[in-house]
Every structure is written in structure tokens, then in C-alpha cells.
Design an enzyme around this catalytic site. Structure first.
Site: not given
Length: 661
Positions: A35, A83-84, A115, A136, A170, A283
């Protein structure tokens, strides 16, 4: 912030974020919470958005993740694992929608999913058999971890789909399994693991597949790359048909308002999910539109990740002020740039005492990590030393006390960590605050003078201002000074003070340097205690007669945990200060001074009557003074200055006519 300042800040942010990313994504170590890192990355992205000419190819915003480890074979992805972009507010989501609709027309459907917080991985199947699993990595090149992924029980080794199939998802450890694993570690006398995400990543990167097999890993699918189905929702349905587990939280919406409601639902329910999560993916459901929109930088235009309110975040320390509590204790408070933590805006944080300031080495100008203890009280967790501005001086507690409270002496009793006002004890301070709360300038509670306050405190019936409203006639009547009638009168007077004028209530709080006129100014500007409590230093300094000393005093008062708790208690006990809009009153916009002795009333009463009619009452004559009200033996300095400036004087009789008496 000018370009030069932004460039210096960007360089420091990049260095720290790159250090974090290397430890987190390459070494599977964590030097700060995700965070806090997200907060730094968001600040960097915003600065680069403001100064796009400062963007460089090696910026953390221009890449996806860390480098592949050498201990596994490197594999180039057939399609880049992107990635977003993160968004943190409803406004940012709406901006994303507006930008996409300008390019592709109205969005017909939104696809959403939770997520998950794990290790992203791509699974490749050929004619039904699992052939390869690739992490990834940096988005272009990952690591072949097939042997470890094959040990994950919920990964199908065979699927009923011919040709080439690529599934992405994931790798996670459920919270229950993580807790059980740590319990086994403790029983074996071994070190506990820090968090599920790092454990999942570390398990997949073990050379011995038996280690991964022992960790209760789960693969949670979130994308079907090939075959390329028309909609994301159809891809999820196909994934489940093929035997893959998904989060179970995916949904399709035709309305953005429904998407925003889904964010709120997941934010409230996420603690009950079996896995850790820090956000929700949004999305465009139509994959044709999604793919046509393409990629900007390193992220797709057609999707964003909304981050739930962080339990930690980063911000800057603008000042350190010291609050004097009801016991005479001096408590330091960090005044911060406003930042959202755990769903609410934080503007200050307790620093507890001088020892804590020394331990943290927190200085004015520092960038710090803020968290909420028990999701309630903001605290400073850590100072990010690499972002410390040049010339930041160590905070001297005793110098700050002298500067902020030059009229008081402080001492630190042996064996204690807290500085206190010298010669004062808790009961004396409490009695004074109660007396002032009940005094004429404040709530004017009849019967609650010095002697009765002392009786209540000495009898241990009142330990704070809220305790006044908990008194009952039977208990008070038992005291030596009271009979049943006088006890009834006192309790009635206290209860009748529950709806005071807001300015009187603010005065009654006894905030240092805040008298009746400053309280009136605050009321006219903010209109409620809640809004005043949310005021920043910049907000306060815009007001007339509020300088830095007064602003710091107000900020310190509302940053004190005891004061915040007291205000909450008073609210629960039914105290509701009333505010009347002053702008429509007869004397609104006018300014008066009362000097000398009036025969009809004392000066405080006269000033109260003027304020009740909307006027401002000041202590010094200026060009903006409407009139000087004079009684017997007026101050010569005031009358002379009024004459010099051409300010009219007003007799007591004229004053009485002015106020309608």
C-alpha cells in the site's frame, strides 16, 4: 511545484520505488507495505502526468515488474503480460470511461472482478496437455516454473480443448492455509512467513518442487488469452468449463453506477474472502473494443484496477505541533499533507512523545508512511530517509515547547516519557477546563461555578466534560454542598446546555488562542464542528485574525486523541451545537469595538449581543472598524486612534438602540 522541484522529487521517488521493486519482485522480500509503495508510485505517475517531458524509459511507470531470475530458464511471452493502471477514486474511474468513450463510443458493458494479490503466471496447453508455466517477469520475459506449477492441486494437467490454449492467473495462498503454515513454523521453532503473496512467489521459485507442493498453493485464473473469445465474461465461463478456478466475484454491468456500487460491496466484504485482495479490476467487456483501444505506455486503455482504500500510505510532514491535554501532558502531533488511509482523509498523526520522535527521527519536510492503528488512530510508521529534503533539521522538543508555549514551563518527571506543564496536576487542569466550559463567555451553565466544579471533581463524579451530562440528581444530591432541589437545578442547567450556539461551544472547548471572536470567525467560515475538524492549515490561514500560532493551536487541538474522543462522546450524549447563518443578520459585515464600562451590561454581554446580530467584535481599531462603542472611562488609545482614522464613536444609548434594547 515547479519543474526543477518536480525533477528532484521524481529522481528520489524512482530510486526508492526501484529499490522496493527489486526486493519485492526479484528477491521476494518486502522493505515496505505494498500500500505504501502504491502511494509512492501514484505520486510519481501524477508528477509525470504533470511534467511529461520528465518521463524516461527507465521510470518505474514504464515497466511492469522485475527481472527474471537466472536460476530458471527464461521464456519470452507470446503476448506481453501487461499490468493495469491503478485508479484510486470515483473521479478517476469516470475520467477513464470518458477517455475511452471519446475513442470508441459508449461502453455497452463493463466486466469486473476482484484483484487477487499473488504471483501472476501464464499456463500453456497444447492439445489438452499442460506444457509450460511461465511467470510474468518483466512482462516480456518470464521464468519457466512448470515443474513447480504442476504440484498445484487445482491446476488441470489436461483440459478438453484442442490446439494451443493460454490461461493466465494468480498463484496465491489462501489466508487459512497461510495461518496454518505459520502455526506449523512456530511449533517447529522456525521463522514465520511475512505475508501470503511473498510466500506464494517464493514457493514457486524454489528449485525443489517438493517445497512448492508443501505450501498449499492455488492457481486462480483471470484471463483466457487463446482462444480469443468475444467477451471477457465468455472467457471466464470458458475457463470454468475447462476446470479452472476463478475468484467467483466476476460480474457484468451495463451501468457505471452499478460498477461503483460493486466497488463498495467488495470493499465491505473483502475481509471475508479466502484470499488477500487490494482492489477490483474493471474492463470493457467487449474484447474487440478492448483490443482495438490498444496500449498506452505499458498499460491497456480498456481496463483499470481500482485500489481499495489503503491501510497505509505516504505523505509529507508539514509541521510538528504540540497539544496540551486536559491532564497538562504535552503531546506532539505531525501535521500532514492530506492523504486517504483506510477510507478516510488523514491530515495529522500522533507522535506520542519526545522519545518516539527521536526513535523515528521524524523531521518537518520528511516523507513518511502513515497507517491506522486499529483502523482508527493515524500513526507514523516510518520515515523514508531517501526522500528527506536537504537541510531538514532534527526536531528539538524543548525548543518547540518554548516557541509554542512561551508563557508556560514544562518538566519531564523522572521515569516518565511525557512532558507536563510544571506545577500542574490532572485535577487542577480538569477543574479549570470545566469552569471555563461553564463560564459566561462559553456555555454559561448556571450553578456550575468554581466551588461546585471542585465538589464534583473531588468526589470523583466527573473525570471529563462529557461526565457532566452523565450526572443524575440522586448522585449529585448526596454531596455535602447539595440538596435535592439544588441538585435538580444543576442537572437541569447542564442538560439545557445541549443545544448551545456553535460559536459558544467552540469557545467552551478552551482551544488555546481561540476566544469568542475567533470562534465566531471559525463558525462563519466552516459552519460545523466536523468541517472545522477537517480544516487544513491552509484553510485556517485564509481567515481574518488567524495567524500561524492560532492555526497550529486549532490543528493541535483536533489532532489530540483525547479531544477527538471527547467530542465523539459529547455527540453520543446528545450535544448538538446550533449554527445560524450570520450573513443575513442585521449587523452582518460590520465591525465594532467596546471600550470603557457600560451601565446596562458588562462588556462580555455587549459583545455577545453584537455577535448575535452578525457583527464582528475586535480588540483593536482599524480602518475597517464600523464604530467604537464607548462607556465610562473609555481607553484613550482607542478613542485617539478612532479620531485619527475618522472612525465614529457610539454612546451607550446609541448602542442600545442599535441592538434594539
Amino acid at each position: 511545484m515547479n519543474k526543477s522541484e518536480a525533477e528532484a522529487r521524481i529522481l528520489k521517488l524512482r530510486e526508492l520505488i526501484n529499490d522496493y521493486r527489486y526486493h519485492y519482485h526479484v528477491l521476494d522480500e518486502s522493505i515496505m507495505s505494498e500500500a505504501a509503495a502504491d502511494s509512492l508510485k501514484h505520486e510519481l505517475a501524477e508528477l509525470e502526468k504533470q511534467f511529461p517531458e520528465l518521463i524516461t524509459p527507465d521510470s518505474p511507470t514504464q515497466r511492469v515488474a522485475g527481472k527474471a531470475l537466472d536460476k530458471f530458464t527464461k521464456v519470452t511471452h507470446e503476448q506481453r503480460m501487461i499490468s493495469l493502471a491503478d485508479v484510486f477514486s470515483e473521479d478517476e474511474i469516470r475520467e477513464w470511461v470518458t477517455a475511452n468513450e471519446k475513442l470508441s463510443g459508449p461502453i455497452q458493458e463493463y466486466f469486473t472482478d476482484i484483484k487477487m494479490d499473488g504471483l501472476a503466471c501464464a499456463l500453456h496447453y497444447q492439445d489438452g496437455l499442460l506444457m509450460q508455466a511461465v511467470t510474468r517477469g518483466d512482462g516480456l520475459v518470464g521464468e519457466d516454473v512448470t515443474m513447480n506449477v504442476r504440484t498445484i492441486e487445482n491446476v488441470p494437467l489436461r483440459i478438453s480443448e484442442p490446439g494451443h490454449v493460454e490461461v493466465r492467473g494468480e498463484i496465491v495462498i489462501f489466508k487459512k492455509d497461510f495461518d496454518e503454515l505459520n502455526a506449523r513454523q512456530r511449533r517447529a521453532g522456525e521463522k514465520s512467513f511475512a505475508n501470503p503473496r511473498n510466500l506464494a512467489a517464493g514457493s514457486i521459485r524454489q528449485l525443489d518442487p517438493k517445497v512448492a507442493a508443501s505450501r498449499q498453493l492455488k492457481f486462480m485464473a483471470y484471463d483466457l488469452v487463446t482462444p480469443n473469445l468475444p467477451k471477457h465474461s465468455e472467457a471466464y465461463a470458458k475457463l470454468r468449463e475447462l476446470g479452472f478456478r476463478t475468484s467467483g466475484e466476476d460480474k457484468v454491468f451495463s451501468s457505471l453506477d452499478d460498477v461503483l456500487q460493486e466497488i463498495k460491496r467488495l470493499a465491505d466484504s473483502r475481509q471475508g474472502l479466502p484470499f488477500n485482495t487490494d482492489g477490483m479490476v474493471i474492463k470493457i467487456n467487449d474484447r474487440v473494443v478492448y483490443q482495438r483501444l490498444g496500449i498506452v505506455g505499458k498499460t491497456p486503455r480498456g481496463a483499470v484496477a481500482f485500489k481499495f482504500p489503503a491501510e497505509e500510505s505516504t505523505t509529507k510532514v508539514r509541521d510538528i505541533v504540540i497539544s496540551i491535554g486536559r491532564t497538562g501532558a504535552a503531546t506532539p502531533v505531525a501535521i500532514l499533507d492530506p492523504v486517504v488511509v483506510a477510507g478516510s482523509t488523514v491530515k495529522h498523526a500522533s507522535l506520542h512523545n519526545a522519545d518516539e520522535i527521536a526513535r523515528l527521527d521524524v523531521r518537518i519536510g520528511d516523507t513518511v508512511i502513515i497507517y491506522k492503528a486499529g483502523d482508527i488512530i493515524p500513526q507514523v510508521k516510518e520515515v523514508l530517509l531517501k526522500l528527506r529534503p536537504e537541510g531538514a533539521k532534527a526536531f528539538s522538543y524543548e525548543e518547540a515547547l518554548k516557541q509554542q508555549y512561551p508563557e508556560l514551563e514544562f518538566e519531564r518527571p523522572e521515569g516518565e516519557v511525557v512532558y507536563r506543564v510544571k506545577g500542574e496536576n490532572a485535577d487542577v487542569v480538569l477543574k479549570r477546563s470545566l469552569e471555563y466550559y461553564a463560564s459566561k463567555p462559553a456555555l454559561n451553565i448556571d450553578g456550575l461555578g468554581e466551588k461546585n466544579v471542585a465538589a464534583l471533581v473531588d468526589a470523583k463524579l466527573v473525570h471529563s466534560i462529557p461526565d457532566l451530562y452523565r450526572l443524575d440528581v440522586k448522585t449529585v444530591a448526596k454531596l455535602e454542598r447539595f440538596a435535592k432541589l439544588s441538585a435538580q437545578n444543576l442537572v437541569d442547567a447542564i442538560q439545557s446546555s445541549k443545544t448551545p450556539p456553535l460559536a459558544k461551544f467552540i469557545t467552551a472547548l478552551g482551544i488555546r488562542h481561540v476566544g469568542a471572536q475567533t470562534a465566531a470567525t471559525l463558525v462563519n467560515s466552516f459552519g460545523s464542528i466536523d468541517k472545522l475538524q477537517d480544516a487544513t492549515e491552509e484553510d485556517l490561514l485564509k481567515l481574518p485574525d488567524v495567524g500561524k500560532t492560532v492555526a497550529e493551536s486549532i490543528l493541535a487541538y483536533f489532532a489530540d486523541e483525547d479531544n477527538v474522543k471527547m467530542l465523539a462522546e459529547l455527540k453520543e450524549l446528545g450535544l448538538k451545537p446550533e449554527h445560524q447563518d450570520q450573513s443575513q443578520l442585521p449587523l452582518a459585515g460590520q465591525s465594532y469595538i467596546v471600550t470603557g464600562t457600560l451601565e446596562s451590561m458588562d462588556r462580555e454581554a455587549a459583545e455577545d449581543k453584537l455577535r448575535a446580530l452578525g457583527a464582528t467584535v475586535t480588540s483593536g481599531v482599524t480602518k475597517t472598524t464600523t464604530a467604537l462603542i464607548t462607556g465610562n472611562k473609555p481607553g484613550k488609545g482607542k478613542t485617539d486612534k478612532a479620531a485619527k482614522l475618522g472612525i465614529p464613536t457610539m454612546s451607550e444609548q446609541e448602542f442600545l438602540r442599535l441592538i434594539g434594547e
